[in-house]
Design a protein around this motif. Structure first.
Motif, PDB file in Angstrom:
ATOM      1  N   ALA A 148      49.492  69.608  37.600  1.00 55.75           N
ATOM      2  CA  ALA A 148      49.517  70.035  38.999  1.00 55.75           C
ATOM      3  C   ALA A 148      50.942  70.349  39.450  1.00 55.75           C
ATOM      4  CB  ALA A 148      48.908  68.947  39.891  1.00 55.75           C
ATOM      5  N   GLY A 149      51.888  69.529  39.014  1.00 51.41           N
ATOM      6  CA  GLY A 149      53.282  69.764  39.356  1.00 51.41           C
ATOM      7  C   GLY A 149      53.813  71.050  38.749  1.00 51.41           C
ATOM      8  N   ASN A 165      44.899  60.842  34.473  1.00 49.00           N
ATOM      9  CA  ASN A 165      45.486  61.182  35.765  1.00 49.00           C
ATOM     10  C   ASN A 165      46.963  61.530  35.659  1.00 49.00           C
ATOM     11  OD1 ASN A 165      43.136  60.971  37.203  1.00 49.00           O
ATOM     12  ND2 ASN A 165      43.451  58.820  37.788  1.00 49.00           N
ATOM     13  N   ASP A 166      47.666  60.927  34.680  1.00 47.26           N
ATOM     14  CA  ASP A 166      49.074  61.263  34.469  1.00 47.26           C
ATOM     15  C   ASP A 166      49.214  62.713  34.001  1.00 47.26           C
ATOM     16  OD1 ASP A 166      50.002  58.602  35.052  1.00 47.26           O
ATOM     17  OD2 ASP A 166      49.304  57.997  33.054  1.00 47.26           O
ATOM     18  N   GLN A 199      57.917  58.546  35.389  1.00 48.69           N
ATOM     19  CA  GLN A 199      56.761  57.785  35.854  1.00 48.69           C
ATOM     20  C   GLN A 199      56.727  56.370  35.268  1.00 48.69           C
ATOM     21  OE1 GLN A 199      54.580  59.362  38.145  1.00 48.69           O
ATOM     22  NE2 GLN A 199      56.288  60.832  38.034  1.00 48.69           N
ATOM     23  N   ARG A 217      47.017  65.109  34.520  1.00 42.46           N
ATOM     24  CA  ARG A 217      46.634  65.975  35.635  1.00 42.46           C
ATOM     25  C   ARG A 217      47.759  66.113  36.655  1.00 42.46           C
ATOM     26  NH1 ARG A 217      40.585  63.488  36.131  1.00 42.46           N
ATOM     27  NH2 ARG A 217      39.535  64.961  34.735  1.00 42.46           N
ATOM     28  N   ARG A 218      48.455  64.999  36.906  1.00 42.03           N
ATOM     29  CA  ARG A 218      49.576  65.028  37.850  1.00 42.03           C
ATOM     30  C   ARG A 218      50.687  65.936  37.325  1.00 42.03           C
ATOM     31  NH1 ARG A 218      50.960  60.024  37.575  1.00 42.03           N
ATOM     32  NH2 ARG A 218      49.152  59.349  38.786  1.00 42.03           N
ATOM     33  N   TYR A 219      50.930  65.862  36.033  1.00 41.04           N
ATOM     34  CA  TYR A 219      51.968  66.699  35.413  1.00 41.04           C
ATOM     35  C   TYR A 219      51.587  68.180  35.509  1.00 41.04           C
ATOM     36  CZ  TYR A 219      54.806  68.863  31.752  1.00 41.04           C
ATOM     37  OH  TYR A 219      55.653  69.690  31.042  1.00 41.04           O
TER      38      TYR A 219
END
Length: 297
Positions: A62-63, A55-56, A44, A58-60
């Protein structure tokens, strides 16, 4: 990530082992979790820990969830991130903790496997055939007698056991917490027999190998599984199963969940509820019987 980010990570790992003195298993998991998250940050274009935002994270997460990683594992990864960022904040390297309020997917609560009293009795009443089996029997008696975690058992030193008073001291509990535990007569007897055969070496560990070194967690796991198979227990035996059985049998006989919580070293009683098969209906019944304003007059 930048070399400075890696230096901060290595500094945190040293902090875990030297100051926090976390269990080897936990330290290994945290190391793996944080290195994996660092790899994600690199993809990223996040080169410093200070750049990571909520948000980073959360993105991790979620992945990871999308890739089928279990909720329990994701919870541990978040715990590793929160702990790491608390360290960075404490050492004035960051101003916020981006993982602090990120939630993991809910974990489905599975009841742990336990042995019944007859299975435990048959397993522990079996006669050992060698010095190593004498040692093993003492370990298994102690697991069931005091509800120890695997990491706590292998870290026990001779000075931690008081045979006269019948208790032991856990110096390296989860989260670095210490506690004192009673030891039953059967376990004390098994320990005395083992110590009578234990080689006189410099190593202060209670449980040592034939070469005189402290037993590893993996060795204990393999020895218990082998013992169970030789004693006719069909299911896979692991140390936590003896801890589960200790808690379940003690709670069933005493109905004192607070006492079991203290003995297990749980900071949250909800964890004890899961470990001991205690359901909400029982808690509600206890409340209805005990609380002075739970029912209408």
């Amino acid at each position: 990530m930048h070399a400075d980010a890696d230096l901060a990570l290595q500094s945190y790992f040293r902090y875990l082992s030297s100051e926090k003195r976390v269990a080897e298993h936990t330290s290994s998991n945290y190391r793996r979790d944080l290195i994996r998250f660092g790899g994600f940050c690199s993809t990223q274009a996040l080169m410093y820990w200070q750049q990571v935002q909520v948000n980073d994270v959360r993105r991790y997460i979620a992945g990871r969830h999308k890739n089928g990683i279990s909720s329990k594992t994701i919870q541990r990864e978040l715990a590793a991130l929160r702990s790491f960022y608390r360290f960075l904040s404490k050492t004035h390297q960051v101003e916020h903790n981006p993982a602090q309020h990120v939630q993991a997917p809910k974990v489905s609560k599975r009841l742990p496997n336990v042995l019944d009293v007859d299975q435990i009795t048959g397993m522990l009443n079996a006669a050992p055939d060698s010095v190593l089996e004498i040692r093993d029997l003492a370990m298994f008696e102690l697991f069931y007698s005091s509800g120890l975690r695997l990491s706590e058992l292998v870290m026990l030193d001779l000075a931690d056991i008081d045979f006269k008073e019948g208790f032991l001291r856990v110096r390296f509990g989860k989260g670095g917490k210490q506690r004192q535990l009673p030891v039953g007569e059967k376990a004390l007897e098994a320990l005395k027999v083992w110590l009578g055969h234990r080689s006189d070496v410099y190593e202060q560990a209670v449980f040592i190998t034939a070469q005189g070194r402290r037993l590893t967690q993996r060795s204990v796991q393999l020895r218990l599984d082998r013992w169970g198979k030789s004693k006719g227990i069909a299911e896979h035996l692991h140390p936590h199963m003896l801890r589960h059985s200790f808690a379940s049998h003690l709670l069933e006989a005493s109905q004192d969940i607070r006492a079991v919580q203290e003995l297990l070293g749980h900071s949250n009683i909800a964890t004890t509820q899961i470990y001991t098969h205690l359901d909400f209906q029982h808690l509600a019944a206890v409340y209805d019987q005990a609380h002075p304003r739970s029912r209408k007059a």
